[in-house]
Scaffold this motif. Structure first.
Motif, mmCIF file in Angstrom:
data_model
loop_
_atom_site.group_PDB
_atom_site.id
_atom_site.type_symbol
_atom_site.label_atom_id
_atom_site.label_comp_id
_atom_site.label_asym_id
_atom_site.label_seq_id
_atom_site.Cartn_x
_atom_site.Cartn_y
_atom_site.Cartn_z
ATOM 1 N N LYS A 144 1.122 -1.052 0.034
ATOM 2 C CA LYS A 144 -0.073 -0.044 0.041
ATOM 3 C C LYS A 144 0.987 1.317 -0.108
ATOM 4 O O LYS A 144 1.797 1.378 0.465
ATOM 5 C CB LYS A 144 -0.991 -0.017 1.163
ATOM 6 C CG LYS A 144 -2.022 -1.207 1.145
ATOM 7 C CD LYS A 144 -2.811 -1.007 2.509
ATOM 8 C CE LYS A 144 -3.792 -2.435 2.249
ATOM 9 N NZ LYS A 144 -4.691 -2.450 1.146
ATOM 10 N N ILE A 250 -8.126 5.637 -3.129
ATOM 11 C CA ILE A 250 -9.054 5.476 -1.905
ATOM 12 C C ILE A 250 -10.248 4.783 -2.545
ATOM 13 O O ILE A 250 -10.915 5.036 -3.618
ATOM 14 C CB ILE A 250 -9.264 6.752 -1.458
ATOM 15 C CG1 ILE A 250 -8.201 7.670 -0.862
ATOM 16 C CG2 ILE A 250 -10.145 6.593 -0.319
ATOM 17 C CD1 ILE A 250 -8.392 8.904 -0.457
ATOM 18 N N ARG A 268 -6.353 3.019 0.662
ATOM 19 C CA ARG A 268 -6.983 3.479 1.852
ATOM 20 C C ARG A 268 -8.418 3.169 1.666
ATOM 21 O O ARG A 268 -9.163 3.387 0.418
ATOM 22 C CB ARG A 268 -6.674 5.167 2.120
ATOM 23 C CG ARG A 268 -7.254 5.568 3.195
ATOM 24 C CD ARG A 268 -6.532 5.325 4.540
ATOM 25 N NE ARG A 268 -7.214 5.920 5.615
ATOM 26 C CZ ARG A 268 -6.827 7.260 6.108
ATOM 27 N NH1 ARG A 268 -5.942 7.921 5.479
ATOM 28 N NH2 ARG A 268 -7.283 7.824 7.016
#
Length: 515
Positions: A144, A250, A268
């Motif tokens: 990530k 996201i 996220r």
């Protein structure tokens, strides 16, 4: 049709039967017509097993339960329209047409639609797919990326006609206005997964310096819905596109309680699309306050550091000693050598004067040299007179010549002596001037040093301190009293001010009084 398969006569199977024989193709065609006629379009519930996907694009699989198995096939054109791709172990309801396959003497279901048999089946398939993708490392935290603090361009993948995009734009406008690029996609239905994956890969394919700015952050958003409505974001193609994205992403799919596989692959997860906008950018007003506070803290830190460095410099200065002490030795050596310079110059002048006096011709010396030269001349003349008698006129001329040369030589002797005297005096004059200048400079330096010491005496003296409002307390003997205890022990005191002294007597003295 029943006549082909049934004959109630006793001799129907005997050697003399009148039943005509049928070919294999006739029997196969008759069976096909019966099955397709009786079961035109059916919906079959069962578990998918043995899925086969050859290069032709068709999909072959089995539908089974605990007692039977039905072969099923979905042709290439039908596969693209299936709302749910066949996966082994998934319980589904398959809709299609029942028919036969004469090449293998079996019947099969031509499937044109598949739907999960229930939420339990979808959740089981979802968990199985999640474990498979997690085993590949697509959900690892190490993969990530960190989100940019203040992205200049934000790419949004969502439906352009829903309330989601309006909420995101409104929230970005309130917090920190940014440049937003919208990639319209279908967020529900069979085409949803392919369009979302293509949008993510399309944003990543934009060149950094192209005519369309490349986003610094991606938001994949959709409103809430059922598990079936959000199923497109559980597809493997979407998950892999999100995991491969070089741009931080996201995921804002559904509400807070909704969970899709893209949430695990995204950098996220936001509980709602509005929360995704809040995560994407900071609040400009709060950022300004933070900058102001940071500026104040930085100023205070710089001031404290300067104060510490100044105090450190003062401490080091105390350890170094007075600058005057560093130059006292050199000043003393200069004074010693300066004091020796004047006698040395005086001795030099005396030596040069003595040397000049040794070379100077006094009148007595000139008189003696003249007398000696005259004596020599008289001797030569007598010698010439004695030896030159009788000689011709040429000898007389030579004598006259010698006499003239003698006169010239005497003149040169006087001239050289006078010139040397003048040159000696000329050399002595600069030396005298230099001596006087050195003496004046030495006297000036000593006078300046004396004035500095006097000024320091005045500034450090207690009289200046008294003028600033202080006082000195002394006892009768003139000793300085510095504490209240010492003052209490004495009967008589004198307080010295800048303009005079004031005598004081203690209260213990019967005749004491305060003036």
């Amino acid at each position: 049709m029943s006549d082909l398969f049934e004959d109630d006569t006793p001799d129907a199977t005997g050697p003399g039967s009148n039943t005509p024989p049928l070919s294999v193709s006739e029997i196969s065609g008759a069976v096909k017509r019966v099955i397709e006629g009786e079961f035109g379009r059916v919906r079959v519930r069962g578990e998918i097993g043995r899925v086969s996907m050859p290069r032709s694009g068709h999909v072959y699989f089995d539908l089974k339960d605990d007692r039977a198995v039905i072969a099923a096939v979905s042709w290439k054109g039908q596969v693209a329209r299936l709302s749910q791709k066949p996966e082994e172990g998934l319980e589904v309801i398959a809709t299609g047409k029942l028919t036969t396959f004469a090449g293998q003497s079996k019947y099969q279901l031509i499937v044109d639609d598949i739907e999960p048999a229930g939420a339990g089946a979808l959740m089981a398939m979802l968990e199985k797919r999640r474990k498979a993708l997690a085993a590949e490392g697509l959900f690892d935290a190490a993969r990530k990326q960190a989100l940019p603090f203040l992205p200049r361009v934000i790419g949004v993948v969502t439906s352009p006609s829903g309330a989601v995009i309006r909420d995101i734009l409104h929230r970005l406008r309130d917090r920190f206005p940014s440049h937003v690029l919208i990639w319209p996609v279908a967020v529900q239905g069979a085409a949803s997964s392919a369009e979302v994956a293509a949008a993510i890969r399309g944003f990543n394919a934009l060149p950094p310096d192209g005519p369309i700015p490349r986003p610094d952050l991606l938001i994949v958003a959709r409103g809430g819905g059922s598990l079936e409505d959000l199923w497109g974001f559980n597809e493997e193609i979407v998950v892999r596109a999100a995991a491969e994205s070089a741009i931080p992403l996201i995921s804002a799919v559904g509400h807070e309680t909704d969970t899709t596989l893209i949430d695990f692959a995204a950098d996220r997860r936001a509980p709602t699309p509005t929360a995704a906008a809040e995560i994407a950018v900071p609040v400009r007003r709060e950022l300004g306050l933070q900058l102001q506070q940071a500026r104040l803290r930085m100023g205070q830190a710089v001031a404290q550091r300067q104060e510490r460095m100044g105090q450190r410099l003062v401490d080091l200065g105390r350890a170094l000693g007075r600058p005057q002490a560093l130059t006292d030795g050199a000043r003393q050596r200069l004074d010693l050598r300066g004091g020796a310079l004047e006698p040395a110059l005086r001795n030099l002048v005396h030596r040069r004067r003595d040397r000049l006096d040794g070379r100077r011709l006094t009148p007595a010396m000139l008189r003696r040299q003249t007398e000696r030269a005259q004596s020599q001349l008289d001797s030569v003349t007598r010698h010439i007179d004695i030896t030159a008698r009788g000689r011709n006129t040429t000898r007389s001329d030579r004598l006259a010549n010698l006499q003239q040369r003698l006169e010239n030589g005497r003149g040169r002797v006087f001239s050289d002596a006078r010139r040397k005297t003048f040159e000696g005096r000329a050399r002595l004059e600069p030396l005298g001037q230099r001596l006087r200048a050195a003496f004046d400079r030495s006297l000036s330096r000593r006078d300046e040093a004396l004035q500095r010491l006097d000024r320091m005496r005045i500034s450090l003296g207690h009289s200046q301190t008294l003028k600033r409002g202080f006082a000195v307390i002394r006892d009768a003997e003139g000793a300085v009293v510095t504490t209240a205890a010492q003052a209490a022990e004495r009967d008589r005191l004198k307080i010295e001010f800048a303009d005079g002294e004031l005598p004081v007597r203690s209260d213990r003295d019967p005749q004491g009084s305060l003036f």
